[in-house]
Design an enzyme around this catalytic site. Structure first.
Site, short mmCIF file in Angstrom:
data_model
loop_
_atom_site.label_atom_id
_atom_site.label_comp_id
_atom_site.label_asym_id
_atom_site.label_seq_id
_atom_site.Cartn_x
_atom_site.Cartn_y
_atom_site.Cartn_z
N THR A 11 0.89 -1.44 0.13
CA THR A 11 0.38 -0.29 0.15
C THR A 11 0.84 1.36 -0.10
OG1 THR A 11 -1.80 -0.95 1.13
CG2 THR A 11 -1.57 1.22 1.30
N VAL A 12 1.44 1.40 1.27
CA VAL A 12 2.53 2.77 1.36
C VAL A 12 3.35 2.34 -0.24
CG1 VAL A 12 4.31 4.08 2.78
CG2 VAL A 12 2.35 2.84 3.44
N LYS A 100 7.75 2.18 11.79
CA LYS A 100 7.07 1.72 13.05
C LYS A 100 7.63 0.96 14.10
CE LYS A 100 2.86 0.57 13.51
NZ LYS A 100 2.47 0.02 11.77
N VAL A 127 4.78 7.46 12.71
CA VAL A 127 4.09 8.06 13.56
C VAL A 127 3.22 9.32 12.39
CG1 VAL A 127 3.70 9.71 15.62
CG2 VAL A 127 5.82 7.84 14.99
N ILE A 131 0.98 13.12 8.84
CA ILE A 131 1.30 14.58 10.02
C ILE A 131 2.38 14.72 9.81
CG2 ILE A 131 0.25 15.18 12.33
CD1 ILE A 131 -1.68 13.60 12.81
N GLY A 182 -12.01 -1.64 6.11
CA GLY A 182 -10.19 -2.06 5.81
C GLY A 182 -9.93 -1.23 6.95
N LYS A 200 4.42 4.14 18.51
CA LYS A 200 4.60 5.43 18.58
C LYS A 200 4.87 6.41 19.77
CE LYS A 200 1.61 4.16 14.88
NZ LYS A 200 0.06 4.34 14.26
N GLY A 297 -3.30 4.90 6.20
CA GLY A 297 -3.57 5.73 4.34
C GLY A 297 -2.39 6.46 3.23
#
Length: 400
Positions: A11-12, A100, A127, A131, A182, A200, A297
């Site tokens: 995904t990432v 992480k 983390v 953000i 999901g 985290k 996400g």
């Protein structure tokens, strides 16, 4: 032109590949150099995928290629990620990661190796997803003593608690819904038992204090025991329940924990709902800083990774400052930490007052039990009193 390699095309990893290609001109302008993905490493094949022409299955191809300046590790887990990342740094390549687990366990060591070779080990995405929090702590809140970091650090648990709060649903049905959407894994243990959040907060605490905080020594409690009845009492108090990771100065010691807390509307994280993350950083001079955004996400996390890649290219042969030593930070025993507690019990008021003294009662209209809030006391003292009272149905810490 700077060549990079992506380890892992999940995904990432696919998000990183997409952003580097889609935003090529912007990234080039910000980095001062064009960035090109030379390799993508994965055990799988991806017929017809844009990565197909740069896909490799052998990590040594990347390790031995002197053209690769930056390695992007988005595989997750410790094995083989740790070995791959360490060997890349030893070979004089910078590394960016969203992992992480890797950062929490080996962060200080990998930072040291990077510094010794004038390269960088960056982990903004480890983390808070998209953000920006690691860089502000490293580079922007440097004139303050950080007294406290408190965060909603897991989107899955925040989604579950929000749904229970707003819809009056029970834990099991809400977890099932989170899995269907999901937001939660088939095995949700890492999220709901706090294991994700504790890694985290350990990373953030290590950066804030400059020494290694061992996540295995942090008191950790998840949300699996939170019930719909707890939320009825929370509403009666005008509070919300959130799973918080905390690192806080108490007297001359540092206390760290992950646990559900009851927040008042005045708390900066009270209105952080659904899959959103929120992090409060309290400095002794700047006061409260609050960071809120997408905590997970594909693209938010990948965006944070690519920001680190840009930083690595800007500082290609200069190690940026990350204050995190391998020396271990001694945490205060959590049993000494003081706070108020909300308690549900089937005992009567005379027994409650005999054990706890002055308490504040909370009426949520639930028959056969009593809810009350204790005065401020240590965890150790509370547990002793709870054992003496007996018939404790639940207890949740109050976040003041």
């Amino acid at each position: 032109m700077i060549k990079v390699a992506i380890l892992g095309y999940g995904t990432v990893g696919s998000g990183v590949f997409e952003i580097i290609n889609e935003n090529k001109e912007l990234i080039t302008a910000n980095a001062g150099e064009e960035i090109q993905v030379k390799y993508v490493l994965d055990l799988r094949d991806f017929p017809g995928d844009p990565c197909e022409n740069v896909l490799v299955h052998d990590y040594n191809v990347i390790l031995e290629d002197s053209e690769v300046e930056v390695v992007i590790e988005v595989m997750g887990g410790l094995k083989p990620a740790y070995d791959f990342v360490k060997s890349a740094l030893l070979a004089g390549k910078s590394v960016c990661t969203s992992n992480k687990e890797l950062v929490a366990k080996y962060g200080a060591e990998l930072i040291r190796i990077a510094h010794e070779r004038n390269r960088n080990f960056l982990f903004e995405a480890s983390v808070g997803g998209g953000i920006p929090i690691i860089r502000p702590i490293n580079m922007h809140i440097t004139a303050d003593r950080i007294c406290e970091i408190t965060g909603i650090l897991n989107g899955t648990t925040n989604y579950i608690l929000t749904k229970m709060d707003k819809e009056g649903a029970d834990f099991e049905s809400t977890l099932k819904k989170a899995q269907e959407l999901g937001y939660a894994e088939r095995n949700p243990e890492a999220d709901i038992e706090g294991y994700d959040a504790v890694r985290k907060i350990a990373i953030l605490a290590s950066l804030a204090k400059g020494k290694t905080v061992n996540f295995e020594e942090i008191y950790t409690e998840g949300i699996s025991k939170i019930t719909a009845q707890d939320f009825k009492y929370a509403k009666a108090m005008g509070r919300s329940i959130k799973l918080l990771g905390k690192c806080k100065n108490e007297d001359d010691a540092v206390v760290a924990s992950v646990s559900p807390r009851l927040l008042s509307p005045q708390h900066p994280l009270y209105n952080v709902n659904d899959v959103v993350n929120g992090i409060l950083v309290r400095g002794n001079m700047v006061g409260d800083l609050v960071f809120i955004g997408s905590g997970a996400g594909k693209l938010p996390t990948a965006s944070a990774v690519v920001s680190d890649v840009v930083d690595c290219v800007r500082h290609l042969n200069v190690s940026t400052t990350v204050m995190w030593e391998e020396e271990k930070l001694a945490l205060e025993d959590f049993s000494k930490s003081r706070k108020r507690f909300f308690v549900r019990t089937s005992c009567d008021k005379s027994d409650i007052e005999k054990v706890y003294g002055m308490v504040e009662y909370v009426d949520a209209g639930i028959k056969g039990e009593i809810g009350f809030i204790t005065e401020k006391m240590s965890e150790e003292s509370f547990e002793g009193k709870a054992s003496k009272l007996g018939n404790i149905l639940s207890r949740i810490r109050i976040e003041d």
